[in-house]
Design an enzyme around this catalytic site. Sequence first.
Site, PDB file in Angstrom:
ATOM      1  N   ARG A  32       4.021 -12.240 -71.027  1.00  0.00           N
ATOM      2  CA  ARG A  32       3.334 -10.985 -71.353  1.00  0.00           C
ATOM      3  C   ARG A  32       1.915 -10.935 -70.787  1.00  0.00           C
ATOM      4  NH1 ARG A  32       3.697  -6.469 -74.704  1.00  0.00           N
ATOM      5  NH2 ARG A  32       1.773  -5.905 -75.796  1.00  0.00           N
ATOM      6  N   ILE A  58       0.516  -0.664 -72.599  1.00  0.00           N
ATOM      7  CA  ILE A  58       1.709  -1.487 -72.727  1.00  0.00           C
ATOM      8  C   ILE A  58       2.086  -1.504 -74.204  1.00  0.00           C
ATOM      9  CG2 ILE A  58       0.265  -3.573 -72.811  1.00  0.00           C
ATOM     10  CD1 ILE A  58       2.643  -5.160 -71.757  1.00  0.00           C
ATOM     11  N   SER A  59       3.333  -1.242 -74.493  1.00  0.00           N
ATOM     12  CA  SER A  59       3.785  -1.162 -75.882  1.00  0.00           C
ATOM     13  C   SER A  59       3.636  -2.491 -76.595  1.00  0.00           C
ATOM     14  CB  SER A  59       5.253  -0.729 -75.943  1.00  0.00           C
ATOM     15  OG  SER A  59       5.413   0.582 -75.481  1.00  0.00           O
ATOM     16  N   SER A  60       3.542  -2.434 -77.894  1.00  0.00           N
ATOM     17  CA  SER A  60       3.562  -3.643 -78.718  1.00  0.00           C
ATOM     18  C   SER A  60       4.857  -4.411 -78.446  1.00  0.00           C
ATOM     19  CB  SER A  60       3.497  -3.252 -80.193  1.00  0.00           C
ATOM     20  OG  SER A  60       3.987  -4.297 -81.015  1.00  0.00           O
TER      21      SER A  60
END
Length: 211
Positions: A32, A58-60
Amino acid sequence: MNSIKAARMVEEIHSRFPLTPALQEALMRVNRELFVADGMKHVAFKLDALPITGNQWISSPLTVAKMTHYLEVQGADNVLEIGCGSGYQAAVLSHLIRRVFSIERIEKILLEARLRIKSLGITNINTRFDDGQKGWREFAPYDRILFSAATTSIPTNIIEQLNDGGILIAPIIEGDKQIITKFIKQNSYFKEVQKIEECVFVHIQDNFIKG
């Protein structure tokens, strides 16, 4: 990749939302840190949505895990993602499904996502610069379709590109709420089968797309 931080991230997600072993492994295999801005790498493994280039997000990882789980990818051959964003969601999917097709309408964001995907040595993700609401007819039909941005409705173009028996997951805007919603296509009939949970995504028409 900091495997200890990644393991802690997956453990924290699992404590909030039970994960299959396959999904745990997929999350562990995607670094990530590569998908966040340089100044955010120290919080890359936190369960937060984070800003990236050009005011994008960026999404969780918790959201990515949930959306992936709801897709029910086991046994599916291919998936179309609407809104590639950083490429993180596509990278996770690439470890669970044979062919991933992801569309992004902001060229700069897509070019950066392609570089990240290449650096990870992932070869089963195909990306395209286009309006995701058009879909990607050349490789249709798709067993699964995932919207990585909120929408008021599912375009006919997309419904036509979903395989019979296929599943589509999308954050649907209803009034002032967004609800992760599951649809299926059976005997050529497309129908909503479940409103799963409220969520917060950006609108697909906006300049900002999470992924």
